[in-house]
Scaffold this motif. Structure first.
Motif, short mmCIF file in Angstrom:
data_model
loop_
_atom_site.label_atom_id
_atom_site.label_comp_id
_atom_site.label_asym_id
_atom_site.label_seq_id
_atom_site.Cartn_x
_atom_site.Cartn_y
_atom_site.Cartn_z
N MET A 27 0.83 -1.20 0.00
CA MET A 27 0.00 0.00 0.00
C MET A 27 0.86 1.25 0.00
SD MET A 27 -2.72 1.27 2.89
CE MET A 27 -1.38 1.41 4.09
N LEU A 28 1.90 1.29 0.84
CA LEU A 28 2.78 2.46 0.88
C LEU A 28 3.54 2.62 -0.43
CD1 LEU A 28 4.39 2.68 4.44
CD2 LEU A 28 2.42 3.88 3.51
N ALA A 29 4.02 1.52 -0.99
CA ALA A 29 4.74 1.59 -2.26
C ALA A 29 3.83 2.14 -3.36
CB ALA A 29 5.28 0.21 -2.63
N GLU A 30 2.58 1.72 -3.37
CA GLU A 30 1.64 2.22 -4.37
C GLU A 30 1.34 3.70 -4.14
OE1 GLU A 30 -2.83 1.28 -6.15
OE2 GLU A 30 -2.02 0.06 -4.51
N ALA A 31 1.22 4.10 -2.88
CA ALA A 31 0.96 5.51 -2.57
C ALA A 31 2.10 6.39 -3.06
CB ALA A 31 0.75 5.68 -1.06
N LEU A 32 3.33 5.95 -2.89
CA LEU A 32 4.47 6.72 -3.37
C LEU A 32 4.49 6.76 -4.90
CD1 LEU A 32 7.23 5.47 -0.90
CD2 LEU A 32 6.16 7.72 -0.94
N GLU A 33 4.13 5.66 -5.52
CA GLU A 33 4.13 5.61 -6.98
C GLU A 33 3.05 6.52 -7.57
OE1 GLU A 33 3.33 2.28 -10.49
OE2 GLU A 33 3.85 1.63 -8.46
N ARG A 34 1.90 6.59 -6.90
CA ARG A 34 0.79 7.39 -7.41
C ARG A 34 0.80 8.82 -6.91
NH1 ARG A 34 -4.48 3.53 -6.82
NH2 ARG A 34 -5.46 5.39 -7.75
N GLY A 35 1.77 9.15 -6.07
CA GLY A 35 1.91 10.52 -5.61
C GLY A 35 0.98 10.93 -4.50
N GLY A 36 0.35 9.99 -3.83
CA GLY A 36 -0.53 10.31 -2.72
C GLY A 36 -1.22 9.07 -2.19
N ALA A 37 -1.60 9.12 -0.91
CA ALA A 37 -2.23 7.95 -0.29
C ALA A 37 -3.74 7.94 -0.46
CB ALA A 37 -1.89 7.92 1.20
N ALA A 38 -4.35 9.11 -0.69
CA ALA A 38 -5.82 9.18 -0.74
C ALA A 38 -6.43 8.26 -1.78
CB ALA A 38 -6.26 10.63 -0.97
N PRO A 39 -5.94 8.23 -3.03
CA PRO A 39 -6.55 7.32 -4.00
C PRO A 39 -6.34 5.85 -3.66
CG PRO A 39 -4.60 8.37 -4.94
CD PRO A 39 -4.90 9.08 -3.67
N VAL A 40 -5.23 5.53 -3.01
CA VAL A 40 -4.97 4.13 -2.63
C VAL A 40 -5.94 3.70 -1.53
CG1 VAL A 40 -3.24 2.51 -1.76
CG2 VAL A 40 -2.54 4.38 -3.27
#
Length: 408
Positions: free
Chosen positions: A270-283
């Motif tokens: 989840m954190l890796a995806e948040a960093l890749e997408r530039g934010g945690a809200a969409p994840v």
């Protein structure tokens, strides 16, 4: 005087509050020992042993109903903190290395400078077994196989005396770490610390002192957490007098469940995806839209933030490379709390910050958890070996068809 302290079968039954036939059932289960009366036709029993069994039975009968409870002197969990043998666990793990915290949990004595060493034969057997696994095998797969191999290499594993069990534990933990494959070339010199040995199995990145200190802190914090599911399995195995390697195998089997040790893997992704997408809200939104729990949040034993997470977050702030992952973790908490106030970070989220920021794999948190908790499982086994054997034998609530039924 010893002869005066012997009881007849009837006297023992009266003291225990059972029928005479039940006294002999206790003997067959190993809960009492009897001596044949050379004059009469019956048996006699040591009064102290009978009194101790009667006291245990009274304590168990007085235990609160509902959730099962097990007597332990190891870990106390309160709504905002937890303790190892009465000492604040966060303070203990923050001041002392993992090996020293393990020794404290095992014995109640602080062995400063403690080092664990893997026997060459045991380590070689564990490495051969792990190397034979398919490449897609996971870290817990390797640890289970390494545990079994180390057991076979130890002919004294059936000795359940405290000294022998602790000797096995001090050898098993570095054997498990040493059996894991190294990541990359790992040109960095190793020392005797478990945290340093484990680092080389988690990442090819050069270990700076601050990052190693965070890993060691995580190991110390995760050593024990009362009767988690894997620890309960360990107590059941030890109640059957399984040797310490088999006890650890029982814990590893439960740990692999997605609701226990594997939760750190989900938080890492989840954190890796948040960093890749530039934010945690969409994840976070994707998790909620799919009806999934947001990993790394909430703990039923704490009313606020998991104290283990608090301690790790504070130490991670000193790592420059942890800044982005730490920011993403805080955004996860803030986003989820906006929907569900009072939802706080747990240790899985803090461990994910460490694994993401230090370029470790998604399963690294699970590996850290398993290695750390091995010491706690041994501590619980040591306690359970002192209880009456096979005491963890609940009765099933049968709900099938009532007999007699026709033969199929």
């Amino acid at each position: 005087m010893e002869e005066d302290r012997r009881l007849t079968t009837r006297q023992a039954a009266e003291l225990l509050g059972v029928k005479p036939a039940t006294v002999y059932a206790y003997v067959s289960r190993g809960q009492l020992t009897s001596r044949r009366d050379p004059v009469g036709r019956g048996s006699s029993f040591d009064a102290g042993e009978v009194e101790a069994l009667a006291a245990r039975s009274r304590r168990e009968a007085a235990a609160p109903s509902g959730e099962p409870s097990v007597r332990t002197s190891l870990t106390l969990i309160e709504p905002d903190r937890y303790y190892f043998r009465g000492v604040d666990a966060v303070e203990l793990a923050s001041r002392y290395r993992y090996e020293e915290v393990a020794e404290w949990l095992w014995s109640g004595s602080l062995a400063q400078g403690a080092r664990f060493t893997a026997p060459p034969d045991s380590l070689a057997a564990a490495r051969r077994a792990v190397d034979a696994l398919p490449e897609h095998g996971g870290a817990v797969d390797r640890l289970r196989v390494a545990t079994a191999a180390a057991a076979v290499a130890d002919p004294l594993r059936f000795d359940l005396s405290p000294e022998a069990v602790l000797g096995s534990a001090r050898c098993l933990i570095p054997t498990l770490v040493g059996a894991l494959p190294q990541v990359g070339r790992n040109r960095f010199p190793a020392d005797g610390r478990i945290s340093r040995q484990l680092w080389a199995r988690l990442t090819a990145r050069e270990p700076d002192p601050d990052a190693l200190a965070v890993l060691d802190l995580a190991l110390g914090l995760l050593i024990d957490h009362d009767l988690a599911a894997s620890t309960l399995a360990v107590r059941v195995a030890a109640s059957a007098r399984a040797h310490p390697y088999a006890v650890v195998s029982a814990g590893l089997g439960v740990l692999e469940g997605p609701l226990h040790g594997a939760a750190g893997r989900l938080a890492h992704r989840m954190l890796a995806e948040a960093l890749e997408r530039g934010g945690a809200a969409p994840v976070v939104a994707d998790h909620l839209r799919a009806g999934r729990r947001v990993p790394g949040l909430g703990h039923r034993l704490y009313r606020g933030e998991d104290p283990r997470a608090t301690a790790l977050f504070a130490r991670l702030e000193a790592l420059p490379q942890a800044g982005p992952a730490l920011g993403a973790a805080r955004e996860v908490v803030a986003t989820a709390a906006a929907r569900r106030p009072g939802l706080h970070a747990n240790v899985d989220l803090a461990l994910a910050v460490l694994t993401v920021s230090c370029e470790m794999s998604a399963e690294a948190g699970e590996t850290v958890f398993a290695v750390a908790r091995t010491a706690g499982w041994i501590a619980h086994a040591l306690e359970e070996y002192q209880e009456r054997p096979l005491r963890m034998r609940p009765s099933g609530l049968y709900q099938g068809p009532r007999p007699p039924q026709p033969l199929p």
